[in-house]
Design a protein around this motif. Structure first.
Motif, mmCIF file in Angstrom:
data_model
loop_
_atom_site.group_PDB
_atom_site.id
_atom_site.type_symbol
_atom_site.label_atom_id
_atom_site.label_comp_id
_atom_site.label_asym_id
_atom_site.label_seq_id
_atom_site.Cartn_x
_atom_site.Cartn_y
_atom_site.Cartn_z
ATOM 1 N N LYS A 10 42.452 54.477 105.413
ATOM 2 C CA LYS A 10 41.228 53.744 104.672
ATOM 3 C C LYS A 10 42.261 53.463 103.864
ATOM 4 O O LYS A 10 43.385 52.908 103.929
ATOM 5 C CB LYS A 10 41.105 55.476 104.053
ATOM 6 C CG LYS A 10 39.523 54.867 103.439
ATOM 7 C CD LYS A 10 39.317 56.175 102.370
ATOM 8 C CE LYS A 10 38.185 55.646 102.014
ATOM 9 N NZ LYS A 10 37.251 57.080 100.872
ATOM 10 N N GLN A 11 41.175 52.220 103.249
ATOM 11 C CA GLN A 11 42.301 51.140 102.728
ATOM 12 C C GLN A 11 40.789 50.726 101.191
ATOM 13 O O GLN A 11 39.490 50.144 101.837
ATOM 14 C CB GLN A 11 42.409 49.233 102.850
ATOM 15 C CG GLN A 11 41.295 48.934 104.665
ATOM 16 C CD GLN A 11 41.788 49.737 105.254
ATOM 17 O OE1 GLN A 11 42.641 50.380 105.852
ATOM 18 N NE2 GLN A 11 40.846 50.451 106.678
ATOM 19 N N VAL A 12 41.159 50.688 99.981
ATOM 20 C CA VAL A 12 39.634 50.491 98.820
ATOM 21 C C VAL A 12 40.517 49.585 97.910
ATOM 22 O O VAL A 12 41.540 49.632 97.218
ATOM 23 C CB VAL A 12 39.568 51.776 98.470
ATOM 24 C CG1 VAL A 12 39.019 52.717 99.753
ATOM 25 C CG2 VAL A 12 40.846 52.535 97.855
ATOM 26 N N ALA A 13 39.774 48.934 97.286
ATOM 27 C CA ALA A 13 39.512 48.729 95.908
ATOM 28 C C ALA A 13 39.373 49.471 94.960
ATOM 29 O O ALA A 13 38.388 50.237 94.828
ATOM 30 C CB ALA A 13 38.823 47.038 95.873
ATOM 31 N N ALA A 14 40.456 50.113 94.177
ATOM 32 C CA ALA A 14 40.407 50.899 92.763
ATOM 33 C C ALA A 14 40.088 50.230 91.160
ATOM 34 O O ALA A 14 40.982 49.238 91.373
ATOM 35 C CB ALA A 14 40.311 52.112 92.293
ATOM 36 N N ARG A 25 37.920 37.443 96.844
ATOM 37 C CA ARG A 25 37.111 36.526 98.275
ATOM 38 C C ARG A 25 36.785 37.313 98.753
ATOM 39 O O ARG A 25 35.499 37.241 99.832
ATOM 40 C CB ARG A 25 38.364 36.059 99.075
ATOM 41 C CG ARG A 25 38.594 34.954 98.214
ATOM 42 C CD ARG A 25 38.503 33.722 98.179
ATOM 43 N NE ARG A 25 38.080 33.160 99.679
ATOM 44 C CZ ARG A 25 39.236 32.913 100.375
ATOM 45 N NH1 ARG A 25 40.651 32.112 99.851
ATOM 46 N NH2 ARG A 25 39.049 32.314 101.933
ATOM 47 N N LEU A 26 37.211 38.363 99.152
ATOM 48 C CA LEU A 26 36.173 39.549 99.495
ATOM 49 C C LEU A 26 35.174 40.064 98.897
ATOM 50 O O LEU A 26 34.032 41.192 99.634
ATOM 51 C CB LEU A 26 37.389 41.049 100.275
ATOM 52 C CG LEU A 26 38.831 40.162 100.799
ATOM 53 C CD1 LEU A 26 39.798 41.576 101.123
ATOM 54 C CD2 LEU A 26 38.348 39.919 102.486
ATOM 55 N N ASN A 27 35.292 40.680 97.694
ATOM 56 C CA ASN A 27 33.890 41.590 96.813
ATOM 57 C C ASN A 27 34.267 41.601 94.919
ATOM 58 O O ASN A 27 34.675 41.866 94.639
ATOM 59 C CB ASN A 27 33.842 43.069 96.817
ATOM 60 C CG ASN A 27 33.163 43.172 95.796
ATOM 61 O OD1 ASN A 27 32.397 42.872 95.966
ATOM 62 N ND2 ASN A 27 33.045 45.297 96.515
#
Length: 394
Positions: free
Chosen positions: A67-71, A285-287
Motif C-alpha cells: 500500500k502507498q498513501v499520502a498523509a 501533480r497526482l492529487n
C-alpha cells in the motif's frame, strides 16, 4: 572477520561493532570523514558474528509495498517542524503513549548526527527534521534489544541500510518492534559538514543554537537551509534557499556521498522495514488537494504490522499506484551515480583554506557550458575568440 577491501561495500551501519561478542571492532574515520570498522586481531576469535550481521554481505530480497498513501499530520505546529507531513511524530507519539520507546537521530554538541532514544513526547522534537549527515549508530541496536526483551514497544527509525542492519543484528522478529525507514538520497560526509560549519560560523560551532536543513518558511518545495548562532555577543542567522546553500548544493549534486550510497544494497524494499516514510514529491501533480505546500508525507506500507500502525493514526489518507509514486520518487529504487569530480574534491579537501570556495570550484560548470548560457550573440563572439586562441576545433 570483517575486512573492508572496497569501501563501496561498507555502509557504515555499525552492526558489526554492536554484534561483536569480544568488542574487538572499532570504528575509525578515513580521510573523507566516513567511518569504517577496524578489527583488533589479537582479540578476535573468528566467530563470524560481524559478517553474519552485515547487511551488505547478506542483503534482503527486493519487495514492493502492499500500500502507498499520502498523509498529513493535522497538528500544524508539529508539521511545520517536520521535513514533510509529520507522520513520524504521530507514529512516535502513539508508541510513547503505549509505554514504548522511540529511537531516532538528533544533533550532538558538535552538531553532528547521532542515534538516541526518548521515552517522552517532549523528547521527540530533537528527532524531527532531516539531518543530512551520516548518523553514528553507537549502542542504539544494543539498547533497543534490551527494551524489546523487557517487553517494551520500540519504534526504530533510520535510513534503509541502518534498518536492514537492525534486522540482521536482532536476527528475529519482535511483535513489539516497528521498523520505519526513510527514502534516502545518500549520506554526506560528516567531515565536510564539520568544515563547513567551522567556516560559516568562524569556528563558533559550539555557539550554534539551531540548524534546520529543511526550514519551510518559504514553503515545503522551496525550503531553506537555516542556521542560527551567537558569536562575540552578537546573534547571527544564515538562511538561504537550498539550491543556493553551499553544503546543500554539494550534497544534492552527489559529490560527497558515502561510496556505498552509489550502489545501495537496501533500496527497493530490501531494508526489511515495516513501512517507509518520506516526502511525497509529485503530490501536486497526482492529487493537488493533498498539497498546500506545507509538506505531505509518502507512506509505503510493507507488513501487517505497518498497516496496523497506520490504521491506529486514524488519519484520512489518499492511496495511489506504486508506479505513480516511483515516477516522482525514483530514489525508492535507484541509487545516485557517483559525481565525476568526487575524487578530486576529497583529494583537495585537506589542503583547502576554504571548503566554501572548494565547493564553488567543484560545481562550476565548464567554460563552454557557461558560454552557451549567455545571450546567443555574446556567446557566439566568445566562442569564436576561444576557437582562435586554441587553434580551432570543437
Amino acid at each position: 572477520m570483517i575486512k573492508i577491501t572496497d569501501k563501496h561495500n561498507c555502509c557504515g551501519c555499525e552492526a558489526c561493532v554492536n554484534a561483536c561478542p569480544k568488542q574487538c571492532i572499532s570504528f575509525k574515520a578515513d580521510n573523507e570523514g566516513f567511518c569504517y570498522p577496524t578489527v583488533d586481531e589479537t582479540i578476535c576469535v573468528e566467530c563470524g558474528a560481524c559478517e553474519r550481521t552485515c547487511p551488505v554481505l547478506s542483503p534482503y530480497e527486493t519487495r514492493k509495498p502492499c500500500k502507498q498513501v499520502a498523509a498529513i499530520n493535522p497538528n500544524n505546529q508539529v508539521r511545520s517542524e517536520s521535513s514533510s507531513g509529520g507522520i513520524f511524530s504521530m507514529l512516535a507519539e502513539n508508541t510513547i503513549k503505549a509505554g514504548g520507546v522511540v529511537f531516532g537521530v538528533r544533533f550532538d554538541e558538535n552538531w553532528q548526527a547521532v542515534f538516541d532514544y526518548t521515552e517522552t513526547i517532549e523528547g521527540l522534537a530533537a528527532f524531527r527534521g532531516s539531518k543530512y549527515i551520516q548518523a553514528r549508530v553507537g549502542r542504539a541496536f544494543i539498547d533497543a534489544k534490551v527494551f524489546l526483551k523487557h517487553g517494551r514497544k520500540v519504534l526504530f527509525t533510520g535510513t534503509s541500510c541502518q534498518i536492514a542492519a537492525m534486522r540482521h543484528f536482532l536476527n528475529r522478529d519482535y511483535d513489539n518492534l516497528l521498523l520505519v525507514d526513510i527514502i534516502c538520497h545518500g549520506v554526506p560526509s560528516p567531515k565536510v559538514w564539520g568544515l563547513y560549519l567551522n567556516e560559516v560560523t568562524h569556528n563558533a560551532v559550539r555557539a550554534i543554537n539551531d540548524v534546520q536543513f529543511r526550514n519551510k518558511k518559504q514553503g515545503w518545495k522551496r525550503f531553506n537551509f537555516d542556521l542560527t548562532y551567537d558569536h562575540q555577543g552578537k546573534k547571527y542567522n544564515i538562511s538561504s534557499w537550498f539550491l543556493k546553500n553551499h553544503f546543500m548544493r554539494i550534497f544534492l549534486q552527489d559529490v560527497i556521498l558515502r561510496p556505498s550510497c552509489y550502489n545501495c544494497q537496501a533500496k527497493s524494499g530490501r531494508s526489511g522495514s515495516d513501512m517507509t516514510i518520506a516526502d511525497f514529491w509529485g503530490i501536486d501533480r497526482l492529487n493537488p488537494q493533498m498539497d498546500d505546500d506545507g509538506g505531505t508525507s509518502l507512506v509505503l506500507v510493507y507488513t501487517d504490522k505497518g498497516a496496523a500502525a497506520m490504521e491506529a493514526l486514524q488519519l484520512s489518507t489518499w492511496e495511489t499506484q506504486y508506479s505513480d509514486v516511483l515516477r516522482f520518487n525514483p530514489s525508492i529504487e535507484k541509487s545516485k551515480p557517483e559525481h565525476p569530480k568526487r575524487g578530486e574534491f576529497f583529494r583537495k579537501l585537506d589542503t583547502t583554506n576554504s571548503v566554501v570556495k572548494l565547493i564553488d570550484n567543484t560545481l562550476q560548470a565548464p567554460l563552454s557550458t557557461r558560454v552557451k548560457q549567455l545571450p546567443r550573440q555574446v556567446a557566439g563572439i566568445l566562442l569564436s575568440l576561444i576557437k582562435k586562441v586554441v587553434g580551432g576545433g570543437k
